[in-house]
Design an enzyme around this catalytic site. Structure first.
Site, PDB file in Angstrom:
ATOM      1  N   MET C   1      78.053  24.447  37.275  1.00  0.00           N
ATOM      2  CA  MET C   1      77.060  24.969  36.352  1.00  0.00           C
ATOM      3  C   MET C   1      76.223  26.058  36.999  1.00  0.00           C
ATOM      4  O   MET C   1      75.436  25.784  37.895  1.00  0.00           O
ATOM      5  CB  MET C   1      76.107  23.839  35.944  1.00  0.00           C
ATOM      6  CG  MET C   1      76.676  22.851  34.968  1.00  0.00           C
ATOM      7  SD  MET C   1      77.013  23.591  33.360  1.00  0.00           S
ATOM      8  CE  MET C   1      75.462  24.365  32.987  1.00  0.00           C
ATOM      9  N   MET C   2      76.360  27.267  36.561  1.00  0.00           N
ATOM     10  CA  MET C   2      75.485  28.341  36.975  1.00  0.00           C
ATOM     11  C   MET C   2      75.212  28.387  38.478  1.00  0.00           C
ATOM     12  O   MET C   2      74.089  28.205  38.914  1.00  0.00           O
ATOM     13  CB  MET C   2      74.157  28.213  36.229  1.00  0.00           C
ATOM     14  CG  MET C   2      74.350  28.223  34.732  1.00  0.00           C
ATOM     15  SD  MET C   2      72.791  28.383  33.867  1.00  0.00           S
ATOM     16  CE  MET C   2      72.602  30.144  33.775  1.00  0.00           C
ATOM     17  N   PRO C   3      76.248  28.649  39.278  1.00  0.00           N
ATOM     18  CA  PRO C   3      75.984  28.739  40.716  1.00  0.00           C
ATOM     19  C   PRO C   3      75.037  29.897  41.033  1.00  0.00           C
ATOM     20  O   PRO C   3      74.968  30.884  40.292  1.00  0.00           O
ATOM     21  CB  PRO C   3      77.362  28.991  41.335  1.00  0.00           C
ATOM     22  CG  PRO C   3      78.253  29.388  40.229  1.00  0.00           C
ATOM     23  CD  PRO C   3      77.659  28.893  38.954  1.00  0.00           C
ATOM     24  N   TYR C   4      74.308  29.743  42.121  1.00  0.00           N
ATOM     25  CA  TYR C   4      73.366  30.764  42.573  1.00  0.00           C
ATOM     26  C   TYR C   4      73.712  31.111  44.017  1.00  0.00           C
ATOM     27  O   TYR C   4      73.764  30.223  44.882  1.00  0.00           O
ATOM     28  CB  TYR C   4      71.931  30.240  42.468  1.00  0.00           C
ATOM     29  CG  TYR C   4      70.937  31.168  43.087  1.00  0.00           C
ATOM     30  CD1 TYR C   4      70.548  32.328  42.426  1.00  0.00           C
ATOM     31  CD2 TYR C   4      70.408  30.914  44.342  1.00  0.00           C
ATOM     32  CE1 TYR C   4      69.652  33.203  43.006  1.00  0.00           C
ATOM     33  CE2 TYR C   4      69.513  31.786  44.930  1.00  0.00           C
ATOM     34  CZ  TYR C   4      69.145  32.927  44.257  1.00  0.00           C
ATOM     35  OH  TYR C   4      68.267  33.809  44.842  1.00  0.00           O
ATOM     36  N   VAL C  53      75.001  33.682  39.213  1.00  0.00           N
ATOM     37  CA  VAL C  53      73.960  34.628  39.630  1.00  0.00           C
ATOM     38  C   VAL C  53      74.134  34.930  41.118  1.00  0.00           C
ATOM     39  O   VAL C  53      74.317  34.013  41.926  1.00  0.00           O
ATOM     40  CB  VAL C  53      72.556  34.038  39.367  1.00  0.00           C
ATOM     41  CG1 VAL C  53      71.475  34.971  39.892  1.00  0.00           C
ATOM     42  CG2 VAL C  53      72.356  33.781  37.876  1.00  0.00           C
TER      43      VAL C  53
END
Lengths: 84, 84, 84, 84, 84, 84
Positions: C1-4, C53
């Protein structure tokens, strides 16, 4: 665009509300700052909640230092001062 | 000089490839982005692989929030929408 | 889920390719690792590119230390050693 | 004990409220999330506001990537899609 | 004002002193850098120790990459080179 | 293996020593914590100085919040209290 917020707290029962488990904040307690911070960035800075990411990073008290002491030693020192 | 890369991902089985363990990415799956990012910085920015550091920070899904929800709640809400 | 992903590099002309500006990587040079890392996480870990991101954090060489020295001092010391 | 919160946002005028300067959020706009997040951690997790630290990290849009693109390219692509 | 220091080290016995546990640095070993870094910032930059925060972030060796390898693979490669 | 240390301080003249420039710590003042922290990790945890990385992240006082206030407002409030 897609703000990223990292919240570092010590892993421990939450002192005021007392319903925390011994092993850290409960899932419910972590859901609240995620919702709250996301809403805050929407209201104040106009950031899109759908793409706001909030990470909660729970740190063991032995790995968190304040005033030159790990938290357990810091608290013991504060308590000793207060009982003097 | 010695780039430092921090990759934050949720700690969970990798959805597409399916060979992930229940407790997070496998050691092999973590070796690949370490190799890949290091090579990428060498090719694109001329950074020396010998001194490139890559950290993989796996975050529990309860501690990772998207759209104002921790990941488990977010997924439940997405699934509910899709089945309507 | 939405790695940064956070990439910390020194702010300087890229040594190998030489087309870097004096004030840091060019916008093109920064677009490449953003595209590359996003694609890497998709291929290796099955992460959705739409919600990946990547932040590039360029640090002044005076604020980046290696071997106990800020980068300019470190390089001067390395150069001195090599000319001995 | 002394929570630390790091808020990463792109450095740009705030879209909704429009009073932002061209060079990023105004001091007033940054004061609000500092006050808001500090109050949130007090109410939800019982954290002492006196020792809560909030850092706002404004990142240039060229250094912030979404969907494999730096923000300017990402926005251009989104706008192109919408006008089709 | 309230400096924040984040120390990322691999979670492992400390090589030189040897009294480390198998599961990472001992509480005593972590107390020392907390005290030391706090004192350093006081002496060099005049920062108030009472409000200096130091976090120690221990990372599993499988999640820490150097030279394009996770630490275990990196060490095996170095050892193989040395025995040639 | 290759510890990474991130020191976040406010960008301002160093209060005690007074030789700081108006725009932040001087290069000399930044060289000292780089040398000091690197040496500390060598002595206490046996980390190799050659591969220790230290980053100094200077944050504008308007972007650093304490007690729910950005630093300038916080200081004004403290000063007002003291003169009462």
């Amino acid at each position: 665009m897609m703000p990223y917020v990292d919240i570092k707290i010590t892993r421990e029962a939450c002192p005021e509300r007392l319903q925390g488990s011994r092993r850290g904040a409960t899932a419910e307690q972590k859901a609240e700052p995620i919702a709250g911070v996301t809403d805050l960035l929407r209201r104040i800075l106009g950031k899109n909640p759908a793409t706001t990411v909030v990470a909660i990073d729970e740190v063991d008290t032995a790995n968190w230092g304040v005033g030159g002491w790990p938290v357990p030693g810091y608290r013991a020192a504060q308590a000793a001062k207060e009982t003097q």
